[in-house]
Each structure stands twice: as structure tokens, then as C-alpha cells.
Design a protein around this motif. Structure first.
Motif, PDB file in Angstrom:
ATOM      1  N   LYS A 769       0.837  -1.208   0.000  1.00  0.00           N
ATOM      2  CA  LYS A 769       0.000   0.000   0.000  1.00  0.00           C
ATOM      3  C   LYS A 769       0.870   1.256   0.000  1.00  0.00           C
ATOM      4  O   LYS A 769       0.539   2.252  -0.660  1.00  0.00           O
ATOM      5  CB  LYS A 769      -0.915  -0.011   1.210  1.00  0.00           C
ATOM      6  N   LEU A 772       1.999   1.778  -3.483  1.00  0.00           N
ATOM      7  CA  LEU A 772       0.929   2.333  -4.313  1.00  0.00           C
ATOM      8  C   LEU A 772       0.733   3.819  -4.041  1.00  0.00           C
ATOM      9  O   LEU A 772       0.528   4.627  -4.968  1.00  0.00           O
ATOM     10  CB  LEU A 772      -0.370   1.567  -4.062  1.00  0.00           C
ATOM     11  N   ASP A 776       1.235   7.269  -6.673  1.00  0.00           N
ATOM     12  CA  ASP A 776       0.244   8.322  -6.888  1.00  0.00           C
ATOM     13  C   ASP A 776       0.754   9.704  -6.494  1.00  0.00           C
ATOM     14  O   ASP A 776       0.239  10.719  -6.974  1.00  0.00           O
ATOM     15  CB  ASP A 776      -1.028   8.004  -6.101  1.00  0.00           C
ATOM     16  N   SER A 833      -8.779  -7.136  -3.459  1.00  0.00           N
ATOM     17  CA  SER A 833      -9.144  -5.727  -3.536  1.00  0.00           C
ATOM     18  C   SER A 833      -8.018  -4.892  -4.142  1.00  0.00           C
ATOM     19  O   SER A 833      -8.242  -4.069  -5.040  1.00  0.00           O
ATOM     20  CB  SER A 833      -9.500  -5.207  -2.134  1.00  0.00           C
ATOM     21  N   LEU A 834      -6.812  -5.073  -3.639  1.00  0.00           N
ATOM     22  CA  LEU A 834      -5.677  -4.296  -4.149  1.00  0.00           C
ATOM     23  C   LEU A 834      -5.350  -4.687  -5.594  1.00  0.00           C
ATOM     24  O   LEU A 834      -4.984  -3.823  -6.411  1.00  0.00           O
ATOM     25  CB  LEU A 834      -4.450  -4.511  -3.270  1.00  0.00           C
ATOM     26  N   SER A 835      -5.530  -5.963  -5.943  1.00  0.00           N
ATOM     27  CA  SER A 835      -5.259  -6.396  -7.315  1.00  0.00           C
ATOM     28  C   SER A 835      -6.254  -5.765  -8.278  1.00  0.00           C
ATOM     29  O   SER A 835      -5.900  -5.419  -9.425  1.00  0.00           O
ATOM     30  CB  SER A 835      -5.317  -7.914  -7.414  1.00  0.00           C
ATOM     31  N   THR A 836      -7.516  -5.605  -7.831  1.00  0.00           N
ATOM     32  CA  THR A 836      -8.524  -4.956  -8.670  1.00  0.00           C
ATOM     33  C   THR A 836      -8.115  -3.504  -8.934  1.00  0.00           C
ATOM     34  O   THR A 836      -8.230  -2.997 -10.068  1.00  0.00           O
ATOM     35  CB  THR A 836      -9.900  -5.015  -7.993  1.00  0.00           C
ATOM     36  N   ILE A 837      -7.680  -2.839  -7.890  1.00  0.00           N
ATOM     37  CA  ILE A 837      -7.232  -1.443  -8.047  1.00  0.00           C
ATOM     38  C   ILE A 837      -6.059  -1.378  -9.033  1.00  0.00           C
ATOM     39  O   ILE A 837      -6.009  -0.501  -9.916  1.00  0.00           O
ATOM     40  CB  ILE A 837      -6.827  -0.856  -6.678  1.00  0.00           C
ATOM     41  N   ILE A 838      -5.117  -2.296  -8.903  1.00  0.00           N
ATOM     42  CA  ILE A 838      -3.954  -2.326  -9.793  1.00  0.00           C
ATOM     43  C   ILE A 838      -4.405  -2.553 -11.228  1.00  0.00           C
ATOM     44  O   ILE A 838      -3.905  -1.914 -12.168  1.00  0.00           O
ATOM     45  CB  ILE A 838      -2.968  -3.417  -9.347  1.00  0.00           C
ATOM     46  N   HIS A 840      -7.280  -1.790 -12.704  1.00  0.00           N
ATOM     47  CA  HIS A 840      -7.881  -0.578 -13.267  1.00  0.00           C
ATOM     48  C   HIS A 840      -6.810   0.486 -13.544  1.00  0.00           C
ATOM     49  O   HIS A 840      -6.885   1.207 -14.557  1.00  0.00           O
ATOM     50  CB  HIS A 840      -8.948  -0.026 -12.319  1.00  0.00           C
ATOM     51  N   ASN A 841      -5.827   0.585 -12.647  1.00  0.00           N
ATOM     52  CA  ASN A 841      -4.755   1.567 -12.857  1.00  0.00           C
ATOM     53  C   ASN A 841      -3.961   1.252 -14.127  1.00  0.00           C
ATOM     54  O   ASN A 841      -3.578   2.151 -14.876  1.00  0.00           O
ATOM     55  CB  ASN A 841      -3.799   1.581 -11.659  1.00  0.00           C
TER      56      ASN A 841
END
Length: 916
Positions: A769, A772, A776, A833-838, A840-841
Motif C-alpha cells: 500500500k 501504491l 500516486d 481488492s488491491l489487485s482490482t485497483i492495480i 484498473h490503474n
């Protein structure tokens, strides 16, 4: 979204290459194979530079060219001409010329006067030829150096033009004017330059006359070739017309009234005597005798100089003229050193200046005397150095400047067996024409060339020490001892060495050391340092360290570097006293060097030597002492940023060594490892490069985990991620190289995080995290860098999701995350959850890449990572399809990387992705 399950053990077996035993190494010395070629040049045998070295020796191209241009019979003459030219260049550089020159009125008239174009009358005794005007008439005139040299070049051009227009009379008249300039020694410092320029014109005249007469001998008046003269022709083969022309030239020159110009002009055409008679030696010796009539010592010395040069053009190799020349020089110098005031010809001035200007003529003469090694025996007898029984006249004084060049040119085979006699010869030759100390030094240097051939060493060194002790000057004392130091060391004369060092230190304490004395002292110290293999023996020498402390400046730095270089040639440095002394040497070197300017070679070398010294130090099992040593190094060498990295590496190495020792007192062992880690935590932030900080934080974190110090490892990883917030890609390195470096470091960070047990409160995603958040918040992170880091994080989460991790920490108390968290619902939810965010990024960031080619490759890289980490269902298949389409639009449909990616994703799912 669901992670793909993997069995790393099965993968390892599946993808491991089969190993086959071989009888020899692939690069061993086996018979080489031939590579056949079908071209016109046929087959060429394969040559492996790692296995074989060609033994073919090729003759240098330059030497071949010279040999072709100059036949064997002319090789000696050609080499002499090259040597003469080189010597003259050095001669002009040796004596600086004043900008304004005071010359005699006659010289001034030649330099400033109008160009002579009037033909000579038929009478050879004309006023032009017999102008006997004294140089001192009319006083002195001032001309500029530039004007003088320019006029000489103009005279050379005028002589050349008049010769080419067949105006021989004007050629001779202008040459006489040039030769007369050599009579003027009013500005002594300019005379060597004048000599070089004037004799260049004389040589040109001699070549033109030679070629003219040779042409008459080989061709008739109608141009018909009569004969072709060989290099060793005799006078009987020369026709009457050629001899008549040659005789006319010598008669014209003989009619010149002034002695010095007449000698120079006859010397210029000296080889032409060969057209009249076979034996030219008598004429050469006649000219040697004529030079005795030149009163000015400077002019006569340089005239002999030119005579020796011209004599080398003759085929006969008689050396009588060389012995006569050096004897006449000895008489001139004896006269000079015995008089209170020097007054010869137009020169009136400092005797030392005259001798220094005559020195090059002595040097060149002595060089020619001993040029032929087969005649050395005869030469030293003819010079009066030895009698017919080859016994040295050791008590007969010589002029010291002549003795210096005699010693320099004499073969060591002559000097070494008579070392003591030569020492006595130097001792009794003490006039001021040359520094006697330099003669002692020259003798010592010659003896050191063949130390094994030196006889009566004890007597010799005893005499040398006595000689040196008698010198009042510290500089002379050191120079003499320095010259014989190699002999003392070679024969292990410890008593002499001890007494010499003691005497040197005593003298150093009583005087202020000058730069010249420091140079001699530096030479002595370096000989001691390089002679011994172990610096312990050098430091044990009486007063060595005390003498070293007296040295300063550049000499001290040079000595320090040699000491460190010699000390670090061995594998380890473990003697405590030696370590302490070398530490002081390294600190002295550090304090004398500006390490902010690392581009200088000396600074880089000093830094490498200090670093190598620290690396070689080994305190054995006394690890605490070694850590204390590293602490001292950090304080002593604070300006060396690169060294701080080495210190951190050394500290980590100490910690791993402590782990291997398996001390019975585990608590003490653990405390020592903590001390090493603390040392690194203090040292790393002082390193200016943040990317290097990251490397060192990761390395130290690995050591911490190896020791089971999980909390320390967590803190170091936090510091590693934090230091990336201060990275500036514009500092130092190029942007692309920095991006690749940071990607590599981030991948290494992710690989290491896999072993670190997650915090029971924050889980295993705490550090990912933070990464990540870093992506940003930092503007310097480019789309390319961001995509690569996101793919690394996605691979990390996919690995975390496995039932068994591919590797674990080796410490038995460090429990892997697969045992701590596997099967926990929260753990799996965080990873998804974090993989989903990755995911989309990745989709959002790839279009931001400005380079079309890079954008296409990033899309494929991301697609491969996703298909490898996640099960390819409808959702993932849709994402992969978008990425494939992006890559196709950027790279084209026929790109090999694109096709292989499509095939790979297609195998992961029954659905077709992007076509085939």
C-alpha cells in the motif's frame, strides 16, 4: 477475480534444464575446428582468442618503410640524422630566448640589411669574401627575437632560390653571411637557437653541393648518363668535370678570410672530399686543428659540435676526431674554471653560464664516442681513463661536467667491477663546472642497473656514507644516499640502513625541508616500501614512521598511496599495529585530497586505495574490534561518499559472519548483529544517492531477517520506501537508465517482501500500500515506470495467494506468510481488492505513455502479467483483449511479441482473445 493456483515445486521440475556431464570445459585447449567458407578466399581456420595466442610476429610497418627508403649501407647515416634533428629540437627548448637580443653591428646589418643581389667579382679575394670587419665595431644593436629568426628563414629561402636559378655565387655569398652570424656570441642564451637555425642552412647547402657534383659525375653535359655511383664509390671513378667543380667549391671556401665561417662552410660540404680522394680523415683532423684557433669558447664548442655531426656523414668510422674534440673541450674548460673572469672573443660574462651552454656539446660528443659498443675498450684507453692494462686512474681529477657525461654513457660492465675506483674519481673531480653531488648520484644509478656485478659492496657503501656525511646540504646528502639505496637493500645491509635512517631523521629535525629534499626523501621511502613484501617489516624500521610524519604535501600523498598499494597486495591485513599505522596513512591521504573532485585520476586512485585497505583489514574472530574499526573509518573518511557504501557492506558482512560463528552466547551474538544494523541505519542516510540508499536498506533488511530481527527488517523496509520519495531522476544519471534501475530495485523489494512476515494488525499489504501511495504522489514516476511497478505488485499478490510460497526466510523463528495468513478471509479479500485497483490503474495509465512503441510493449507486458497471475475468465479476458488491441494499434498485427502474447492468453482460456 481469482488468482491462478501454482505448484512451484512442479514448475521447478518442469522448467529445469537437463544436466549432462562432460569430460572437459567448453573453453579448454582442445583442437580447434575449421570453419569452411565457399567464397573465393577458401577456408579459414577458426581462431578462439580465449584458447590460443598467435605466435606470429609482424615487423613494424614504420621500420619496413624506413628500410626500403634507406638501404643497409645508409642506415647509420639516417639514424644519425634523426638523432641530430631530435637533439636540436631539445637544444632550442633547453635555453629560453629573450624577446629582445643585443647583437653586434655586423650581425644587425645582416639581419636588418637589404637582400644581397650583387654578383661576386671574378677575383676570389674580393672584399665581400674577405670582409674582416671586427664584430665589436660600432657597438651593439638591438633586434627582436622574432625578427632575427624570421630573417634567418628568409636567408634560407633566398639561398634556395638563388641555387635553383643557377646563381651559385649569390648562394655562396648568402651562406657566408649566415656562417658569420655564428661568430656573434654577444647574447649567449640565444646562441644555441642561432646555431640550430644556421646549421640547418649549412646542411642544406652541403646537400645541394653534393647532389650537384654527383650529378656531374653521373651525367654528361648533354644529359647522357655516364655511370651510376654506388654508396661506397671511390675517387678514381669520378670524371674530371665533377672533380673540377668540387675543387672550385673548396677553393672558393678556402678564400673566406674569417676562420669560423670558413670552417663551417667546409664542414657543410665535407662529404664532397670523397669526390677528390678516398681518405677524408686527414681533412677532418685538419678541421679539428683549425677549430683550436677559434678564441671564443662558446663558438669553438659549437663548431666542434657541428664537426661531429658532419663527420657522421662519412663512410669511414674513425673516432680520432671525437677523442681530439673532447680533449680540446677539456682544455677549454680547464682554462675557464681556473680563471676568475672569462673573456674570450666577444663574450664577457658568467663562467657558469658559458659552461651550461657548452654542456649539450659535451653530452652529444660523449654519446658519439660510446655509440659503438665494440670500441668501448679502445675509447676509455684513448680518453686516458685507464692505462693499457685497463687499470683505472682513480686519483686523476677530471673536469666534472665531462666526467658526468662519461659516467652516463659508459656501459655498466665497465663501471661495476671498478665501483670504488670510480667513486674516488668523482671524489677528486670537484671543480664547479658541474654539481659534484650529481656525479655521485649518476655513479650510483649506473651501479644500480647491474647490482649483482658490483664488487666490494661493503667498502663502496662505507665510502658513500662518508661522502654523503661530508655534504653540508641536506638535499645533497639525500640525493647521494638515494642513488645507492637499492644496493643497500639488495645486499640486505641492515646496519647501514638503520644508521642512514637515523641520520636522515636527525637532519630532518634540525632543518626546514625544501621541495627538492622532499623529492629525494620520497624516492628513498618508495624504494623501502617497494622492496619489502610485508609492510610490517617497513614499519619496524628505525625512524621510518618518524620520517614519514615529517613529509607533507604532494610527496606525502604519493608515498601514502604507494604504502597502501603495497600493503593491500596481500589477502588480509591482520596485524593490529600495522592496521593502526596504515589507518593513519590512509587518513593523512584522505585529508590531503579533495574528494569533491572525483574526476581527477589521482583522487580516484586515492579513493580506491583507501577502500581496498578497509576491505583487506581482518580482525579475525574479534568482530567487535572490527566494528569499532568501521566506526573509526566512517569518522575519518567522512567526505568519501562511495566509501560509505563499502562500510555498510562491510558491516553487513560482519553481521553474517557473526551468524555463522554460532556463538554459545546467542544473546551477545544477537546484540552484535543489532549493533551492525544500527551502524548501517546511521550511515545510509548520509549517502547522497537515494537509489543507492534503497539498495543498502534492502541489503541490511535481508541481514536483519537472516538474524530473525523482524522489527528491524520492517523499519528498514519503511526507510527504503520512504527514500524513494526524494529520488530525482535528473541527478547524475540518464533518465532511461535510472528508470530501469528503479524498476529492478522495486522488483527486488517485492521479492523480499514475500519473505517478511506480515504484521498481525496491518496484514501483509502494509508495504505494498505504501508503494501504491508512492506511485500516486510522485510526479517524477513516468507511465512506463508506473506500469512496471504495478505489474510487480500484481505478481507479488498472486504469489501471496498461494497455498505454499516459493521460498522462505532461513531463520527458524521467522514464520512465512503462507503459514500465518493462508485461509484467512480478510487476507484473501485484501489481496483481491488491491489487485482490482492495480488492474484498473494499468488500464488507465497505459494510454498516457507518449511513445507509441513503448505503449504497445507495455500493454503486452501487462497482458502477460495479468494472464500469468489471474485465472482468465470473462472479466480478465475482456481486459486482456483491450490490452491486445492497444498493442496491435501501436506495433502492428505482425509483431512477434504480440503474436506470442495472443497465443499465451488463448491457452489460458477457451475464449479467443484478440484473434490469432
Amino acid at each position: 477475480m481469482e488468482f491462478k493456483a501454482r505448484d512451484y515445486r512442479d514448475d521447478d521440475k518442469l522448467y529445469s534444464l537437463n544436466r549432462v556431464s562432460v569430460s572437459s570445459h567448453p573453453l579448454c585447449s582442445s583442437p580447434s575446428k575449421s570453419l569452411s567458407h565457399t567464397q573465393d578466399h577458401g577456408s579459414i581456420e577458426f581462431f578462439d582468442p580465449l584458447r590460443e595466442v598467435s605466435t606470429e610476429i609482424l615487423e613494424p610497418v614504420e621500420d619496413i618503410a624506413v628500410a626500403e627508403k634507406h638501404p643497409a649501407s645508409r642506415q647509420t647515416s639516417h639514424l644519425s640524422s634523426k638523432e641530430w634533428s631530435s637533439f636540436n629540437k631539445l637544444l632550442m627548448q633547453r635555453f629560453p630566448v629573450p624577446k629582445m637580443i643585443s647583437v653586434s653591428s655586423v650581425t644587425s646589418k645582416t639581419i636588418k640589411g637589404s637582400k644581397a643581389t650583387v654578383e661576386l667579382p671574378a677575383n676570389t679575394q674580393s672584399d665581400e669574401l674577405n670582409d674582416s670587419q671586427k664584430l665589436t665595431e660600432g657597438g651593439f644593436k638591438t633586434v627582436s627575437q622574432q625578427e632575427f629568426i624570421k630573417r634567418l628563414h628568409e636567408l634560407k629561402d633566398e639561398i634556395m632560390r638563388s641555387w635553383q636559378s643557377d646563381d651559385r655565387v649569390t648562394t655562396l655569398k648568402l651562406s657566408i653571411k649566415v656562417a658569420r652570424l655564428l661568430m656573434d656570441t654577444s647574447v649567449a642564451q640565444f646562441y644555441p637557437t642561432l646555431f640550430v637555425l644556421a646549421t640547418d642552412i649549412m646542411d642544406m647547402l652541403g646537400d645541394m653541393v653534393w647532389d650537384r657534383i654527383k650529378q656531374k659525375a653521373e651525367f654528361g653535359d648533354d644529359g647522357t648518363k655516364i655511370c651510376s655511383l654506388s654508396d661506397d664509390f671511390d675517387a678514381n671513378s669520378i670524371c674530371f668535370e665533377a672533380k673540377e667543380t668540387c675543387t672550385n667549391w673548396f677553393r672558393k671556401i678556402a678564400s673566406v678570410h674569417d676562420l669560423l665561417p670558413r670552417i663551417y662552410l667546409e664542414l657543410a660540404i665535407l662529404p664532397c672530399w670523397r669526390f677528390l680522394q678516398d681518405d677524408v680523415i686527414n681533412d677532418l683532423m685538419r678541421l679539428v686543428t683549425m677549430i683550436k684557433g677559434v678564441a671564443d669558447p662558446l663558438a669553438s664548442a659549437y663548431c666542434r659540435f657541428f664537426l661531429i655531426h658532419c663527420a657522421q656523414k662519412l663512410p669511414q668510422r674513425d673516432t680520432g676526431h671525437l677523442i681530439s674534440c673532447i680533449s680540446d673541450l677539456k682544455i677549454e674548460l680547464t682554462r675557464i674554471v681556473s680563471m676568475k673572469e672569462t673573456k674570450y672573443g666577444s663574450f664577457l660574462g658568467d663562467r657558469r653560464l658559458v659552461i651550461s651552454l657548452m654542456e649539450p656539446t659535451i653530452e652529444y660528443t660523449m654519446r658519439c664516442i660510446f655509440k659503438d659498443p665494440n670500441q668501448v675498450g679502445d675509447m676509455i684507453v684513448n680518453l686516458g681513463l685507464v692505462n693499457k692494462s685497463l687499470e683505472l686512474y682513480g686519483e686523476v681529477p677530471w673536469i666534472s661536467i665531462i666526467l658526468h657525461y662519461l659516467l652516463r654513457e659508459l656501459p655498466t660492465a665497465v663501471i661495476c667491477p671498478k665501483a670504488v675506483e670510480f667513486l674516488h674519481l668523482v671524489d677528486c673531480s670537484s671543480d664547479y663546472s658541474f654539481d659534484q653531488c650529481l656525479n655521485y648520484k649518476m655513479l650510483g644509478l649506473k651501479l644500480c642497473e647491474e647490482i649483482s656485478q658490483v664488487n666490494t659492496v661493503d667498502v663502496l657503501i662505507d665510502e658513500v656514507v662518508k661522502v654523503a656525511t661530508r655534504r653540508k646540504s641536506l638535499d645533497e646528502y639525500l640525493k647521494i644516499l638515494d642513488a645507492y639505496m637499492d644496493i643497500v637493500l639488495q645486499y640486505k645491509m641492515g646496519d647501514y640502513l638503520s644508521s642512514v635512517l637515523s641520520a636522515i631523521f636527525e637532519k630532518l629535525c634540525n632543518e626546514v625541508v625544501t621541495d627538492d629534499e622532499l623529492a629525494s626523501l620520497q624516492s628513498i621511502i618508495l624504494k623501502l616500501v617497494t622492496h619489502f613484501d610485508d609492510m610490517k617489516y617497513v614499519f619496524d624500521l628505525n625512524y621510518f614512521v618518524d620520517i614519514l610524519d615529517v613529509m607533507h604535501g604532494t610527496s606525502r600523498s604519493i608515498v601514502s598511496m604507494h604504502i597502501l598499494n603495497n600493503a593491500t597486495r596481500n589477502d588480509h591485513i591482520n596485524d593490529p599495529t600495522t592496521i593502526k599505522l596504515l589507518f593513519d596513512v590512509a587518513q593523512s591521504l584522505h585529508d590531503s585530497v579533495d574528494f569533491s573532485n572525483t574526476k581527477q585520476d589521482d583522487n580516484q586512485q586515492a579513493q580506491r586505495l583507501i577502500a581496498r585497505f578497509i576491505d583487506k583489514v581482518d580482525h579475525g574472530t574479534d568482530l567487535d574490534r572490527h566494528l569499532t574499526f568501521l566506526v573509526d573509518c566512517r569518522g575519518a573518511f567522512s567526505t568519501m561518499n562511495d566509501l560509505k557504501e563499502i562500510l555498510v557492506h562491510s558491516s553487513n558482512l560482519l553481521a553474517t559472519r557473526a551468524l555463522r560463528l554460532r556463538s554459545k552466547k546467542k544473546k551477545d551474538n544477537l546484540n552484535f548483529i543489532k549493533s551492525c544494523i544500527t551502524y548501517n541505519e546511521v550511515t545510509i542516510p548520509s549517502i547522497p544517492s537515494y537509489s543507492r540508499q534503497l539498495i543498502l536498506y534492502l541489503e541490511t533488511a535481508e541481514v536483519s531477517l537472516l538474524g530473525g530481527l523482524i522489527s528491524h527488517s520492517d523499519g528498514l523496509l519503511d526507510s527504503a520506501v520512504s527514500c524513494l520519495q526524494d529520488v530525482n531522476l535528473l541527478d547524475g544519471m540518464r533518465k532511461n537508465e535510472d528508470i530501469d534501475g528503479i524498476v529492478s530495485l522495486m522488483r527486488k523489494l517485492c521479492s523480499f517482501i514475500l519473505m517478511v512476515p506480515g504484521n498481525l494488525e496491518q496484514g501483509v499489504t502494509y508495504l505494498p500500500k505504501s508503494i501504491l501511495s508512492l506511485l500516486d504522489s510522485q510526479s517524477w514516476i513516468t507511465p512506463k515506470l508506473r506500469i512496471k511497478i504495478l505489474c510487480s505488485l500484481l505478481s507479488l499478490f498472486a504469489t501471496f495467494s498461494q497455498n505454499e510460497l516459493p521460498y522462505h526466510a532461513v531463520h527458524e523463528e521467522v514464520i512465512g506468510n503462507d503459514r500465518l495468513f493462508y485461509g484467512h478471509a480478510t487476507y484473501s479479500q485484501q489481496l483481491v481488492s488491491l489487485s482490482t485497483i492495480i488492474l484498473h490503474n494499468i488500464i488507465d495509465i497505459i494510454p498516457q505513455e507518449s511513445s507509441q512503441n513503448t505503449r504497445g510493449k507495455l500493454a503486452l507486458e501487462a497482458c502477460n502479467c495479468i494472464a500469468t497471475s489471474l485465472k482468465v475468465n470473462d472479466e480478465i479476458s475482456s481486459v486482456c483483449s483491450k490490452l491486445v488491441e492497444t498493442a496491435r494499434s501501436c506495433l502492428g498485427p505482425n509483431d512477434k511479441y504480440l503474436q506470442s502474447t495472443i497465443n499465451f492468453v488463448h491457452k489460458q482460456s477457451p475464449l479467443s482473445v484478440g484473434g490469432k
